[in-house]
Motif scaffolding. Structure first.
Motif, PDB file in Angstrom:
ATOM      1  N   LEU A 179       0.843  -1.053  -0.180  1.00  0.00           N
ATOM      2  CA  LEU A 179       0.078   0.122  -0.001  1.00  0.00           C
ATOM      3  C   LEU A 179       0.891   1.266   0.011  1.00  0.00           C
ATOM      4  CD1 LEU A 179      -2.921  -1.027   2.592  1.00  0.00           C
ATOM      5  CD2 LEU A 179      -2.942  -1.348   0.082  1.00  0.00           C
ATOM      6  N   GLY A 180       2.061   1.102   0.377  1.00  0.00           N
ATOM      7  CA  GLY A 180       3.123   2.603   0.504  1.00  0.00           C
ATOM      8  C   GLY A 180       3.860   2.441  -0.732  1.00  0.00           C
ATOM      9  N   SER A 181       3.706   1.753  -1.687  1.00  0.00           N
ATOM     10  CA  SER A 181       4.725   1.453  -2.972  1.00  0.00           C
ATOM     11  C   SER A 181       4.029   2.577  -4.185  1.00  0.00           C
ATOM     12  CB  SER A 181       4.648   0.159  -3.472  1.00  0.00           C
ATOM     13  OG  SER A 181       3.397  -0.285  -4.035  1.00  0.00           O
ATOM     14  N   SER A 182       2.986   3.558  -3.893  1.00  0.00           N
ATOM     15  CA  SER A 182       2.499   4.023  -4.833  1.00  0.00           C
ATOM     16  C   SER A 182       3.665   5.424  -5.334  1.00  0.00           C
ATOM     17  CB  SER A 182       1.365   4.917  -4.525  1.00  0.00           C
ATOM     18  OG  SER A 182       1.699   5.778  -3.291  1.00  0.00           O
ATOM     19  N   ILE A 237      -5.884   4.707   5.709  1.00  0.00           N
ATOM     20  CA  ILE A 237      -5.359   5.072   4.608  1.00  0.00           C
ATOM     21  C   ILE A 237      -6.033   5.276   3.416  1.00  0.00           C
ATOM     22  CG2 ILE A 237      -3.682   4.180   2.445  1.00  0.00           C
ATOM     23  CD1 ILE A 237      -1.835   3.075   4.597  1.00  0.00           C
ATOM     24  N   LEU A 238      -7.279   4.581   3.309  1.00  0.00           N
ATOM     25  CA  LEU A 238      -8.279   4.589   2.325  1.00  0.00           C
ATOM     26  C   LEU A 238      -9.220   5.951   2.546  1.00  0.00           C
ATOM     27  CD1 LEU A 238      -9.309   0.945   2.104  1.00  0.00           C
ATOM     28  CD2 LEU A 238      -7.940   2.107   0.363  1.00  0.00           C
ATOM     29  N   SER A 244      -6.978  11.550  -3.560  1.00  0.00           N
ATOM     30  CA  SER A 244      -5.556  11.596  -3.874  1.00  0.00           C
ATOM     31  C   SER A 244      -4.997  10.221  -4.397  1.00  0.00           C
ATOM     32  CB  SER A 244      -4.575  12.363  -3.081  1.00  0.00           C
ATOM     33  OG  SER A 244      -4.511  11.521  -1.960  1.00  0.00           O
ATOM     34  N   LEU A 245      -5.713   9.328  -3.835  1.00  0.00           N
ATOM     35  CA  LEU A 245      -5.193   7.792  -3.855  1.00  0.00           C
ATOM     36  C   LEU A 245      -5.687   7.257  -5.279  1.00  0.00           C
ATOM     37  CD1 LEU A 245      -3.741   5.786  -2.378  1.00  0.00           C
ATOM     38  CD2 LEU A 245      -5.780   4.792  -1.776  1.00  0.00           C
ATOM     39  N   HIS A 246      -4.529   6.855  -6.038  1.00  0.00           N
ATOM     40  CA  HIS A 246      -4.736   6.147  -7.331  1.00  0.00           C
ATOM     41  C   HIS A 246      -5.694   5.221  -7.196  1.00  0.00           C
ATOM     42  CE1 HIS A 246      -3.893   3.931 -11.374  1.00  0.00           C
ATOM     43  NE2 HIS A 246      -3.405   5.373 -11.524  1.00  0.00           N
TER      44      HIS A 246
END
Length: 950
Positions: A179-182, A237-238, A244-246
């Motif tokens: 989840l932190g690899s964006s 996180i969601l 802004s999250l892809h």
């Protein structure tokens, strides 16, 4: 690359031998077809064992096998719990290979990754030391693209994915890293991360017992999150980065959250803490908001998650509490109050939000895709077009019982895109939130039902209605009398041809029984059945009648044989009504009537014995038959259907005999007088009965309809070739299905009697049809028929060898030839002896020349007995197409005596000898030793063509 090969040789000792064996095995597979012979040929005996291989090939295969054993000699001792200590040099090599997996060059990463994965498979304890570096390569913002590609390659291997289910600390680190690899923005890196996530979702089946907490290592306890903490972390996180999250990471985050939710304990478990219960409903509220999301793959994920989180509804919990001992009521009561509080504080406000339900229903309707010209191909409708989206959503855990419970032989009864998962979702939400949800759902449901031309809206309306009617909450009974019944009837009556399958699936879902085996009837089942049984106006169109019959079929197919008395009487009333449509003018109506009668009759047949004691009506005094109610039809069901079919078939046959030869073959009905109207009704009745038979076989209920099948067997065989082309085509389709039906016990003898009766019919086409059906019938029942029945079969077929119609004689020959291949040799031997004696008696003395025999057949009728004897010889010869039994040369010699007889005998002899030479051409060099010189000379004369110059 050279360094990696050396490290692989040291760390994965035996790998070189294994590679040599693998390449040798592949090479042998390529050439084995040309270097090996089949174990049966014409040079060696048929009982020889094995394949013939050259000796050098056997030696090479033995060497390859020894190479494989050498490669595996020191592999298995390092499996699983047997590993006590990993050698120090192996640990150093694994870390060096791990660093090489994160290098810049692609070839280096691939080669090092292959070696490392083999080493991790051999030494699983090494995986825990590799996880920190792999996850940091994904999560670290300073990491380069190549390190992320290498990390994904290693994390995707089976040993690593298996380790994630066994070590909670590694699992939390992995989820946080993905989840932190964006920040990896390259296309190659994102594709690799996406494949890693899909592989994890496919292979993730939960964690082993006791692995939901960090290990006892103090350093790991400080770093790893608990299960609830990890769920909160993913949820935050969601929610914090929703805008802004892809979209891809949005899907991956929700997929991870769903996987973690599957690890939660049962909601009925009183040991679950209040904090855990509040977290469950908080996550459920998050997924509930996503039902109106604009991201299409997110809606099915949310539906699955809600079904998983809500689990057993509060309605079922109340029933469970009522069945629990009084000593256990107190903790369960407190747990129920906590559940109610969470529902009212979290779920109900979301549902009552302005236009939430309307947006949710319209968004879920978008998931039903219909391509132009799409036929009835079954459920599914193409929900997602992208393979990547399908990989994320299709591998989620199944949280609903399989539906439908009963066999579906028509796709229209389970809908084209009807989703039982969505129906169960609305059912769970209604059981959870009660009347609050029903009130806000009324207006959106009414709006989508009114949009008749939108197939997707009609489908979601059917799913919502199915969930509501099957929920059994108390408020539904009140809403049924106020507005729900009228809305359902309106939706059913205005449904067009495209949406009828969806509403039929809705009806089928609503009447489906509850419980593990489906024996408990839903609360509104009887009221729904009464609504469906409302009579139509006399001026109703054909499409409206068919639609109503389809809805009744969908409802009755789910009724259990042990239903209540009122449902039994309901089905009897429907039966009494639909028999009036058996001679309806529209073919589609007759087809629907036949299928519906099939289901109703089978249901009544199964429940008749259980209801004999409870029903006191005069029509149920018989303990074996199911009878019609009322005075309009006083006979039992079986006799009513069979007698009606026999009467209709007799009228059709009588009309065929009375018709002149000049009648056009395409003309089925010639005039409008009373006799022709009766003929029309007879044809319609027969077509309905054929649909009844087809429906019984396809639905799997043929075992309950066997008495009717036996009664209509003779009319069915006689209807395959008539002037009524549509009826004959339907009859042939019915026979094609019925010939594979097994008749058990005494039914086999009864069916055989009906077939032999058809074989003695006055119509020669019926006799041919009976012989064709008899071939497969005897094949299917060869081991259960009595010897008396087999004797009757042989007697009847032998009589038909001398039939006046040549087509019947030829079909009897083919039938006998098949019998002699598969039945008891006693019958075949007796027949061969008898037919050979009969043939020799015709040519007993040399003074009886061919001209004398022909003089005995001057009359046309005397040809049939002699031709029957010849055809008996033909049946014996054709029964051995690929070998030469001891009796065969004498048969051929006897057949040769008839080569100069008039047609059709002469043609039969020529055709048989030609077929014999064709089937024995390949092995004639070996087969000719069974013949004497005189027999070979006769056979040569028969095979050679006559010449003018001879």
């Amino acid at each position: 690359m050279l360094l990696i090969r050396v490290m692989d040789l040291i760390g994965n000792y035996g790998s070189l031998e294994y590679s040599e064996w693998s390449s040798g095995r592949d090479s042998w597979r390529v050439v084995s077809g040309s270097l090996s012979e089949p174990h049966v040929n014409f040079i060696t005996d048929h009982h020889a064992l094995g394949l013939r291989r050259p000796q050098w090939l056997v030696v090479e295969m033995t060497s390859l096998h020894n190479t494989w054993r050498a490669s595996q000699s020191k592999y298995r001792p390092f499996y699983g719990d047997t590993i006590s200590h990993v050698p120090h040099h192996i640990t150093l090599l694994s870390m060096d290979l791990l660093n090489l997996c994160l290098q810049t060059y692609d070839a280096v990463r691939v080669s090092a990754g292959d070696s490392l994965k083999k080493m991790l498979k051999r030494f699983p304890p090494l995986i825990k030391d590799c996880i920190p570096l792999l996850t940091s390569s994904l999560k670290d913002p300073q990491a380069v693209e190549q390190s992320a590609l290498g990390a994904c390659m290693v994390l995707m291997s089976r040993p690593v994915l298996r380790h994630l289910t066994e070590n909670w600390s590694s699992l939390t680190s992995f989820i946080s890293a993905v989840l932190g690899s964006s920040h990896h923005e390259s296309l190659k890196a994102q594709r690799a991360i996406n494949e890693l996530f899909i592989s994890f979702q496919i292979r993730f089946g939960g964690v082993r017992r006791g692995a939901l907490t960090p290990s006892f290592n103090p350093s790991e306890c400080n770093q790893a999150l608990t299960h609830d903490g990890l769920m909160l972390y993913v949820k935050e996180i969601l929610e914090s980065a929703a805008s802004s999250l892809h979209w891809r990471y949005n899907l991956m985050g929700h997929g991870m959250l769903l996987s973690l939710a599957s690890l939660l304990p049962d909601r009925n478990d009183v040991s679950e803490a209040d904090v855990g219960l509040a977290l469950r409903y908080s996550v459920a509220g998050h997924f509930l908001r996503n039902l109106k999301s604009e991201l299409p793959p997110l809606r099915p994920i949310s539906a699955i998650a809600l079904l998983l989180l809500l689990g057993t509804s509060r309605l079922k919990q109340v029933k469970t509490r009522e069945e629990t001992l009084s000593t256990e009521l107190q903790p369960i009561h407190e747990k129920g109050e906590m559940v109610k509080s969470c529902t009212e504080s979290i779920l109900v406000p979301i549902l009552k939000d302005h236009s939430f339900c309307e947006s949710m229903v319209h968004s879920l309707a978008l998931d039903h895709h219909y391509s132009e010209g799409q036929g009835r191909t079954g459920r599914g409708g193409g929900r997602f077009q992208l393979a990547s989206d399908l990989g994320i959503t299709a591998m989620m855990p199944s949280v609903s019982r399989g539906w439908p419970r009963t066999l579906s032989w028509e796709s229209s009864m389970k809908g084209e895109s009807f989703s039982p998962r969505i129906a169960k979702l609305f059912k769970c939400l209604l059981q959870e939130c009660g009347s609050s949800f029903l009130e806000v759902l009324h207006s959106p449901l009414q709006d989508v039902i009114n949009e008749v031309d939108e197939r997707s809206r009609q489908c979601i309306a059917a799913e919502v209605m199915a969930g509501i009617l099957h929920s059994d909450v108390p408020c539904i009974s009140e809403a049924w009398d106020l507005w729900l019944e009228k809305l359902l009837y309106k939706a059913l009556m205005q449904a067009n041809v495209e949406s009828v399958p969806e509403w039929a699936a809705c009806i089928r879902y609503t009447v489906t029984g509850k419980g593990k085996i489906g024996q408990r009837a839903p609360t509104l089942r009887h009221k729904i059945l009464v609504t469906l049984a409302q009579p139509l106006p006399s001026s109703s169109s054909t499409s409206l009648i068919v639609k109503r019959l389809d809805f009744l079929l969908a409802a009755t197919v789910e009724l259990s044989p042990t239903f209540l008395e009122k449902e039994h009487l309901f089905q009897l009333a429907i039966l009494e009504e639909v028999v009036k449509y058996m001679t309806h003018s529209a073919p589609q109506v007759r087809e629907s009537v036949g299928r519906l009668i099939c289901i109703l009759y089978s249901n009544l047949f199964q429940s008749s014995k259980s209801l004999q004691k409870s029903l006191t009506r005069a029509n149920y005094q018989s303990e074996e038959k199911v009878k019609f109610p009322g005075s309009s039809i006083s006979t039992d069901w079986e006799r009513f259907l069979v007698d009606g079919t026999l009467t209709a078939a007799a009228k059709i046959e009588r009309h065929g005999r009375d018709s002149t030869d000049e009648l056009s073959p395409n003309l089925a009905i010639s005039s409008n007088n009373d006799d022709d109207e009766s003929l029309k009704d007879s044809v319609k009745w027969m077509e309905t009965i054929f649909h009844f038979t087809i429906g019984g076989i396809k639905s799997g209920r043929a075992a309950h309809l066997v008495p009717v099948f036996i009664g209509i067997l003779h009319p069915l065989l006689s209807s395959q070739d008539t002037a009524h082309k549509d009826m004959s085509a339907l009859a042939r389709s019915t026979v094609h299905l019925l010939k594979w039906q097994t008749f058990e016990g005494t039914y086999a003898s009864q069916a055989l009697t009906a077939i032999l009766g058809a074989a003695a019919d006055s119509n020669w086409r019926t006799r041919i049809a009976a012989l064709t059906f008899l071939q497969i019938f005897v094949y299917r029942h060869a081991y259960i028929l009595e010897r008396v029945d087999i004797a009757l079969v042989w007697e009847r077929v032998q009589l038909l060898l001398s039939d006046l119609q040549v087509e019947v004689r030829e079909m009897a020959t083919a039938t006998l030839s098949g019998f002699m291949k598969g039945v008891d040799s006693q019958w075949a031997s007796a027949f061969r002896d008898r037919i050979l004696d009969a043939a020799l008696s015709l040519v007993k003395t040399k003074s009886q020349s061919s001209r004398d025999i022909r003089s005995r057949m001057t009359d046309n009728g005397s040809i049939a007995p002699v031709h029957g004897v010849v055809l008996g010889l033909v049946a014996c010869i054709l029964s051995a197409p690929y070998d030469i039994p001891r009796w065969l040369p004498n048969m051929i010699l006897a057949l040769s005596k008839f080569r100069n007889q008039p047609a059709p005998i002469r043609g039969t002899v020529t055709k048989t000898i030609s077929e014999f030479r064709r089937t024995h051409a390949d092995t004639w060099a070996f087969d000719r030793i069974h013949f004497s010189e005189d027999q070979l000379e006769v056979l040569s004369d028969l095979s050679s063509s006559t010449s003018y110059f001879v």
